[in-house]
Design a protein around this motif. Structure first.
Motif, PDB file in Angstrom:
ATOM      1  N   LEU A 315       9.465  -0.066   3.108  1.00  0.00           N
ATOM      2  CA  LEU A 315       8.019   0.558   2.440  1.00  0.00           C
ATOM      3  C   LEU A 315       8.490   1.656   0.844  1.00  0.00           C
ATOM      4  CD1 LEU A 315       5.476   2.483   4.242  1.00  0.00           C
ATOM      5  CD2 LEU A 315       7.088   4.319   2.647  1.00  0.00           C
ATOM      6  N   ASP A 316       7.529   1.209  -0.319  1.00  0.00           N
ATOM      7  CA  ASP A 316       7.642   1.223  -1.609  1.00  0.00           C
ATOM      8  C   ASP A 316       6.321   1.968  -1.652  1.00  0.00           C
ATOM      9  OD1 ASP A 316       8.274   1.450  -3.747  1.00  0.00           O
ATOM     10  OD2 ASP A 316       8.094  -0.778  -4.607  1.00  0.00           O
ATOM     11  N   GLY A 317       6.778   3.090  -1.696  1.00  0.00           N
ATOM     12  CA  GLY A 317       5.078   3.757  -2.541  1.00  0.00           C
ATOM     13  C   GLY A 317       4.407   4.492  -0.992  1.00  0.00           C
ATOM     14  N   ARG A 318       3.456   3.784  -1.630  1.00  0.00           N
ATOM     15  CA  ARG A 318       2.217   3.470   0.097  1.00  0.00           C
ATOM     16  C   ARG A 318       2.162   2.281   0.127  1.00  0.00           C
ATOM     17  NH1 ARG A 318      -2.519   5.978  -3.167  1.00  0.00           N
ATOM     18  NH2 ARG A 318      -3.628   5.156  -1.275  1.00  0.00           N
ATOM     19  N   VAL A 319       2.887   1.239   0.054  1.00  0.00           N
ATOM     20  CA  VAL A 319       3.323  -0.030   0.557  1.00  0.00           C
ATOM     21  C   VAL A 319       3.607  -0.416   1.273  1.00  0.00           C
ATOM     22  CG1 VAL A 319       2.629  -2.354  -0.031  1.00  0.00           C
ATOM     23  CG2 VAL A 319       1.752  -0.838  -2.178  1.00  0.00           C
ATOM     24  N   LYS A 320       3.715  -0.843   2.219  1.00  0.00           N
ATOM     25  CA  LYS A 320       4.296  -0.869   3.330  1.00  0.00           C
ATOM     26  C   LYS A 320       4.423  -2.731   4.450  1.00  0.00           C
ATOM     27  CE  LYS A 320       5.558   0.353   8.196  1.00  0.00           C
ATOM     28  NZ  LYS A 320       4.771   1.136   9.738  1.00  0.00           N
ATOM     29  N   THR A 321       5.506  -3.335   3.943  1.00  0.00           N
ATOM     30  CA  THR A 321       6.348  -4.522   4.144  1.00  0.00           C
ATOM     31  C   THR A 321       6.062  -4.249   6.087  1.00  0.00           C
ATOM     32  OG1 THR A 321       5.777  -4.772   2.066  1.00  0.00           O
ATOM     33  CG2 THR A 321       6.519  -6.575   3.563  1.00  0.00           C
ATOM     34  N   ILE A 322       6.419  -5.189   6.539  1.00  0.00           N
ATOM     35  CA  ILE A 322       6.529  -5.534   7.524  1.00  0.00           C
ATOM     36  C   ILE A 322       6.814  -7.205   7.847  1.00  0.00           C
ATOM     37  CG2 ILE A 322       7.077  -5.935  10.118  1.00  0.00           C
ATOM     38  CD1 ILE A 322       5.155  -3.522  10.290  1.00  0.00           C
ATOM     39  N   SER A 323       7.960  -7.706   7.969  1.00  0.00           N
ATOM     40  CA  SER A 323       8.493  -8.734   8.294  1.00  0.00           C
ATOM     41  C   SER A 323       9.741  -8.975  10.124  1.00  0.00           C
ATOM     42  CB  SER A 323       9.884  -8.846   6.933  1.00  0.00           C
ATOM     43  OG  SER A 323      10.875 -10.120   7.704  1.00  0.00           O
ATOM     44  N   ALA A 324       8.347 -10.093  10.208  1.00  0.00           N
ATOM     45  CA  ALA A 324       8.579 -10.182  11.732  1.00  0.00           C
ATOM     46  C   ALA A 324       7.766 -11.193  11.978  1.00  0.00           C
ATOM     47  CB  ALA A 324       8.019  -8.632  12.575  1.00  0.00           C
ATOM     48  N   GLY A 325       8.092 -12.043  11.762  1.00  0.00           N
ATOM     49  CA  GLY A 325       8.186 -13.880  11.900  1.00  0.00           C
ATOM     50  C   GLY A 325       6.950 -13.938  10.988  1.00  0.00           C
ATOM     51  N   LYS A 326       6.712 -12.997  10.641  1.00  0.00           N
ATOM     52  CA  LYS A 326       5.731 -13.820   9.404  1.00  0.00           C
ATOM     53  C   LYS A 326       5.277 -11.938   8.823  1.00  0.00           C
ATOM     54  CE  LYS A 326       1.102 -11.976  10.640  1.00  0.00           C
ATOM     55  NZ  LYS A 326      -0.502 -11.790  11.235  1.00  0.00           N
ATOM     56  N   ILE A 327       4.608 -11.658   7.262  1.00  0.00           N
ATOM     57  CA  ILE A 327       4.778 -10.740   6.553  1.00  0.00           C
ATOM     58  C   ILE A 327       3.247  -9.852   7.102  1.00  0.00           C
ATOM     59  CG2 ILE A 327       5.382 -10.182   4.122  1.00  0.00           C
ATOM     60  CD1 ILE A 327       7.584 -10.916   4.982  1.00  0.00           C
ATOM     61  N   GLU A 328       3.716  -8.950   6.966  1.00  0.00           N
ATOM     62  CA  GLU A 328       2.155  -8.429   6.652  1.00  0.00           C
ATOM     63  C   GLU A 328       2.607  -6.438   6.013  1.00  0.00           C
ATOM     64  OE1 GLU A 328       1.589  -6.245  10.433  1.00  0.00           O
ATOM     65  OE2 GLU A 328       3.537  -7.637  11.048  1.00  0.00           O
ATOM     66  N   VAL A 329       1.500  -7.111   5.207  1.00  0.00           N
ATOM     67  CA  VAL A 329       1.402  -5.276   4.604  1.00  0.00           C
ATOM     68  C   VAL A 329       0.307  -4.896   4.534  1.00  0.00           C
ATOM     69  CG1 VAL A 329       1.562  -5.018   1.676  1.00  0.00           C
ATOM     70  CG2 VAL A 329       2.423  -6.927   3.082  1.00  0.00           C
ATOM     71  N   TYR A 330       0.850  -3.358   4.227  1.00  0.00           N
ATOM     72  CA  TYR A 330      -0.142  -2.265   4.543  1.00  0.00           C
ATOM     73  C   TYR A 330      -0.178  -1.423   3.684  1.00  0.00           C
ATOM     74  CZ  TYR A 330       0.039  -4.597   9.129  1.00  0.00           C
ATOM     75  OH  TYR A 330      -0.985  -5.471  10.687  1.00  0.00           O
ATOM     76  N   ASP A 331      -1.262  -0.674   3.173  1.00  0.00           N
ATOM     77  CA  ASP A 331      -1.049   1.365   2.669  1.00  0.00           C
ATOM     78  C   ASP A 331      -1.674   1.639   3.205  1.00  0.00           C
ATOM     79  OD1 ASP A 331      -2.553   2.618   1.074  1.00  0.00           O
ATOM     80  OD2 ASP A 331      -3.690   1.716   0.008  1.00  0.00           O
ATOM     81  N   VAL A 332      -0.599   2.858   3.364  1.00  0.00           N
ATOM     82  CA  VAL A 332      -0.489   3.848   4.966  1.00  0.00           C
ATOM     83  C   VAL A 332      -1.188   4.707   4.437  1.00  0.00           C
ATOM     84  CG1 VAL A 332       2.329   2.912   6.073  1.00  0.00           C
ATOM     85  CG2 VAL A 332       1.929   4.433   4.190  1.00  0.00           C
ATOM     86  N   ILE A 333      -1.593   4.939   3.521  1.00  0.00           N
ATOM     87  CA  ILE A 333      -2.159   5.777   2.706  1.00  0.00           C
ATOM     88  C   ILE A 333      -3.549   6.294   3.823  1.00  0.00           C
ATOM     89  CG2 ILE A 333      -2.898   8.086   1.160  1.00  0.00           C
ATOM     90  CD1 ILE A 333      -0.138   8.253   1.537  1.00  0.00           C
ATOM     91  N   ALA A 334      -4.192   4.906   2.665  1.00  0.00           N
ATOM     92  CA  ALA A 334      -5.574   4.420   2.682  1.00  0.00           C
ATOM     93  C   ALA A 334      -6.234   3.858   3.870  1.00  0.00           C
ATOM     94  CB  ALA A 334      -6.096   3.113   1.740  1.00  0.00           C
ATOM     95  N   ASP A 335      -4.748   3.266   4.954  1.00  0.00           N
ATOM     96  CA  ASP A 335      -4.898   2.727   6.298  1.00  0.00           C
ATOM     97  C   ASP A 335      -3.865   2.714   6.706  1.00  0.00           C
ATOM     98  OD1 ASP A 335      -5.708   0.703   8.477  1.00  0.00           O
ATOM     99  OD2 ASP A 335      -4.807  -0.657   7.241  1.00  0.00           O
ATOM    100  N   PRO A 336      -4.123   4.077   8.000  1.00  0.00           N
ATOM    101  CA  PRO A 336      -2.216   4.419   8.282  1.00  0.00           C
ATOM    102  C   PRO A 336      -2.560   3.915   9.780  1.00  0.00           C
ATOM    103  CG  PRO A 336      -4.106   6.768   8.113  1.00  0.00           C
ATOM    104  CD  PRO A 336      -4.459   5.638   7.429  1.00  0.00           C
ATOM    105  N   ALA A 337      -3.647   3.444  10.053  1.00  0.00           N
ATOM    106  CA  ALA A 337      -3.865   2.721  12.114  1.00  0.00           C
ATOM    107  C   ALA A 337      -3.727   1.749  11.528  1.00  0.00           C
ATOM    108  CB  ALA A 337      -5.245   2.777  11.973  1.00  0.00           C
ATOM    109  N   GLU A 338      -2.744   0.614  10.232  1.00  0.00           N
ATOM    110  CA  GLU A 338      -2.347  -0.307   9.526  1.00  0.00           C
ATOM    111  C   GLU A 338      -3.747  -1.465  10.686  1.00  0.00           C
ATOM    112  OE1 GLU A 338       2.712  -0.102  10.173  1.00  0.00           O
ATOM    113  OE2 GLU A 338       0.858   1.602  11.149  1.00  0.00           O
ATOM    114  N   THR A 339      -4.599  -0.803   9.865  1.00  0.00           N
ATOM    115  CA  THR A 339      -5.702  -2.406  10.494  1.00  0.00           C
ATOM    116  C   THR A 339      -6.394  -3.597   9.640  1.00  0.00           C
ATOM    117  OG1 THR A 339      -7.175  -0.797  10.211  1.00  0.00           O
ATOM    118  CG2 THR A 339      -6.211  -1.142  12.513  1.00  0.00           C
ATOM    119  N   HIS A 340      -6.260  -3.653   8.211  1.00  0.00           N
ATOM    120  CA  HIS A 340      -6.150  -4.691   7.299  1.00  0.00           C
ATOM    121  C   HIS A 340      -5.001  -4.619   6.819  1.00  0.00           C
ATOM    122  CE1 HIS A 340     -10.116  -3.021   7.999  1.00  0.00           C
ATOM    123  NE2 HIS A 340      -9.483  -1.122   7.913  1.00  0.00           N
TER     124      HIS A 340
END
Ligand code: ZN
Length: 649
Positions: A315-340
């Motif tokens: 997590l860098d600032g508000r940008v969260k990157t998950i690596s788990a077989g593929k990469i997902e990226v979320y803006d956790v402030i604008a989208d805390p439910a991580e749907t986009h």
């Protein structure tokens, strides 16, 4: 992602490097650390946590705080060592924090602090390695329970706090209430009947208020991880890395801490550094300074237990990157439910890329299972925690944990039933799991073992063949197949398998135990004896096993070993005998029995207390010293007994 782990590991350890003494001696504050189990950041709200919210007005509230790993033991190991799980080696519950890793309580003790811990669940019991450095580590659960309420834990912590001392105190209090199942006491059960999880949080907050009111000095309050509550298909925690379980409350109150809020993303592993800072040890990485970092976390349970994709987030600032077989990226402030998922649209920074790439994935060798006993596994299972007994298989095309979320409840229930040895009920669940995830080695082996335990020979061999097809090189498959043979009429077939396993892995307990039984059946008494002695160098034998060992040694003509075994078997009951002799007024016998209790006995403080009583009754000249000795080595059980004892006045 698996490039040069040793170098990376070294870097993780450097964060916990040894302290330089503070140049100026200032008064050290007492420090209270409260960990709130299973508490989501959004569970902190005025109607639920009035005490926490009032405290927030006196300190610094981190609005973007994250756990390094969403499971209890591992998360606390990070708090107590300042390391990510890759650094301290505890990736899930039921493992053991190595004695080689430096821990906070030891450092606090050498900095002149009294150290005490009051915990509320077996998941963080002393035997998992967190007790090192604590003068008092109160992990005593009520009889027959594996957890206790925040009310009980607070009562005990307050009794300890009431004892006067000139020394500063480092006190850790752990509350467990919000953990599943959600059963808040009244009035919270009624008030929160539509959200019993929040009811548990509210009940815990009431106790937090009592505890803090009795404390002086600096305070840190943090969640150990959150709770899925159904988000992304996860009901509880430990299997995924989304905000529901990663994002937790963190509050700092104390000298040099500004009042307000911080939106800097931080990891709770820096609680370690912050407490060292307050204790005057070293200010590096303290949360008192707004220090930006790329926050890392892992969730390896699905990888270690089912062979699914390993999961790391950065997590860098508000940008969260998950690596788990593929990469997902979320803006956790604008989208805390991580749907986009923003992955297709954003460039990942070099720092985040490096953090994900460099984070070491545990290999088959790294996760040293703590040699848990069946009893301990049952206790963990009753809290909903069961870890695999097999080594992880790295599989090509391993599924992503989030895609398998529908299996989480099934897997948890199957693991629980298996540990409780309810084999008939577990078989249909395991078959369902294997239909959905045919390469799940742990489930295949559990199915084979369940069939074997029920005496279903043909079905067991069928299941073993399937397990072998999943991983032809697996030592686990060989071990469990050998155990299957050893159990039945085909036991000679177990011999070559067991011999190979034991020669490759001399400490593999189940194989050693099975081979010892087989050797006895073969009449190879000396071999059986040698194996038993090796087993008991790895784990402690029960009294019945010591008697059996003594008989084996007699049969082998090994007098010294036999005497040793029988003496140890007898001394297993010296404490009980001593207590009974004392009650019967046989004071000399009581003295002799209590003198034989070794300091390694977990109830040694009780032996010292009883011995001091006997000493007074016998008018021994050193009875004062014995009372003092009992006092110095007192534990949570004997301390109140000693204080109340009239003989000692
Ligand atoms: Zn927890």
């Amino acid at each position: 992602m698996q490039s040069s782990p040793p170098k990376i590991l070294a870097a993780f350890f450097i964060l916990a490097a040894c302290a330089k003494p503070h140049p100026v001696e200032v008064a050290k504050p007492s420090i209270l650390l409260v960990t709130l189990d299973t508490t989501r950041a959004d569970a902190i709200r005025p109607d639920t946590t009035p005490n926490f919210n009032a405290l927030a007005g006196r300190g610094l509230l981190f609005r973007q705080a994250y756990t390094p790993v969403p499971q209890t033991l591992a998360a606390h190991a990070s708090i107590m060592t300042g390391l990510y799980p890759a650094g301290h080696g505890v990736h899930e519950n039921g493992r053991y924090l190595s004695d080689k890793v430096p821990v906070l309580a030891e450092q606090m003790k050498s900095a002149g602090y009294r150290t005490a811990a009051f915990v509320s669940a077996f998941a963080v019991a002393r035997r998992f390695g967190l007790g090192r450095g604590f003068d008092v580590y109160d992990d005593q659960m009520p009889v027959g329970a594996e957890e206790r309420s925040s009310k009980e834990t607070t009562d005990r912590a307050l009794a300890y706090l009431a004892r006067p001392s000139a020394q500063p105190l480092f006190l850790w209090v752990h509350y467990y209430d919000p953990h599943f199942p959600y059963t808040p006491p009244e009035p919270y059960r009624t008030r929160f009947r539509n959200n019993l999880y929040l009811g548990e949080v509210a009940a815990m907050d009431e106790q937090l208020g009592r505890l803090v009111a009795a404390s002086r000095g600096a305070i840190i309050i943090a969640g150990d991880h959150g709770e899925g509550l159904g988000e992304h298909g996860e009901a509880q925690h430990g299997d995924l890395l989304y905000q529901a379980t990663e994002h937790i409350p963190l509050l700092l109150i104390g000298p040099g801490v500004r009042v307000g809020t911080s939106d800097t993303a931080v990891s709770t592993r820096r609680i370690f550094h912050t407490i060292r800072d307050w204790a005057g040890l070293d200010a590096a990485h303290t949360l008192r300074r707004d220090e930006r970092e790329v926050v890392v976390a892992e969730a390896m349970k699905p990888f270690l237990d089912y062979g699914w994709q390993p999961q790391v987030m950065a997590l860098d600032g508000r940008v969260k990157t998950i690596s788990a077989g593929k990469i997902e990226v979320y803006d956790v402030i604008a989208d805390p439910a991580e749907t986009h998922d923003l992955a297709p649209r954003v460039d990942i920074s070099r720092e985040v890329r490096a953090a994900l790439h460099d984070y070491p994935i545990p290999t088959a060798e790294t996760p040293a299972p703590s040699a848990t006993t069946d009893e301990e596994r049952r206790k963990l299972a009753s809290l909903g925690y069961v870890s695999a007994t097999t080594k992880p298989a790295i599989r090509k095309d391993a599924p992503r944990p989030v895609d398998m979320a529908r299996l989480f409840p099934l897997l948890d229930e199957a693991a629980r039933l298996f540990v409780l040895e309810r084999y008939r009920e577990v078989i249909p669940l395991l078959e369902k799991i294997l239909a959905a995830d045919p390469h799940n080695l742990d489930s295949a082996l559990r199915l084979a073992t369940a069939q074997s335990s029920l005496g279903h020979d043909r079905q067991a061999l069928d299941a073993f063949r399937k397990a072998e097809a999943i991983d032809p090189d697996s030592e686990d498959v060989r071990t469990y197949l050998a155990l299957h043979y050893a159990r039945g009429k085909d036991w000679p077939k177990a011999i070559p398998l067991l011999e190979r396993i034991v020669s490759e892995n001399p400490d593999r307990l189940p194989a050693l135990e099975a081979l010892a039984v087989v050797r006895e059946r073969q009449g190879r008494v000396e071999d059986a004896l040698r194996l038993r002695l090796r087993i008991y160098s790895v784990r402690t034998p029960t009294a019945a096993e010591l008697v059996q060992l003594g008989r084996l040694a007699m049969a082998a003509g090994q007098t010294a070993t036999a005497i040793d075994a029988f003496e140890k078997a007898r001394s297993d009951h010296d404490l009980e005998l001593g207590v009974l002799y004392l009650a019967a007024g046989r004071l000399q016998d009581a003295r002799d029995a209590l003198d034989r209790v070794p300091p390694s006995n977990p109830d040694y403080p009780m032996a010292l207390f009883k011995r001091a009583q006997v000493s007074v009754l016998l008018h021994e000249i050193d009875s004062r010293t014995r009372i003092e000795n009992a006092r110095q080595h007192a534990d949570a059980t004997t301390r109140p007994l000693i204080e109340r004892e009239r003989l000692f006045r």
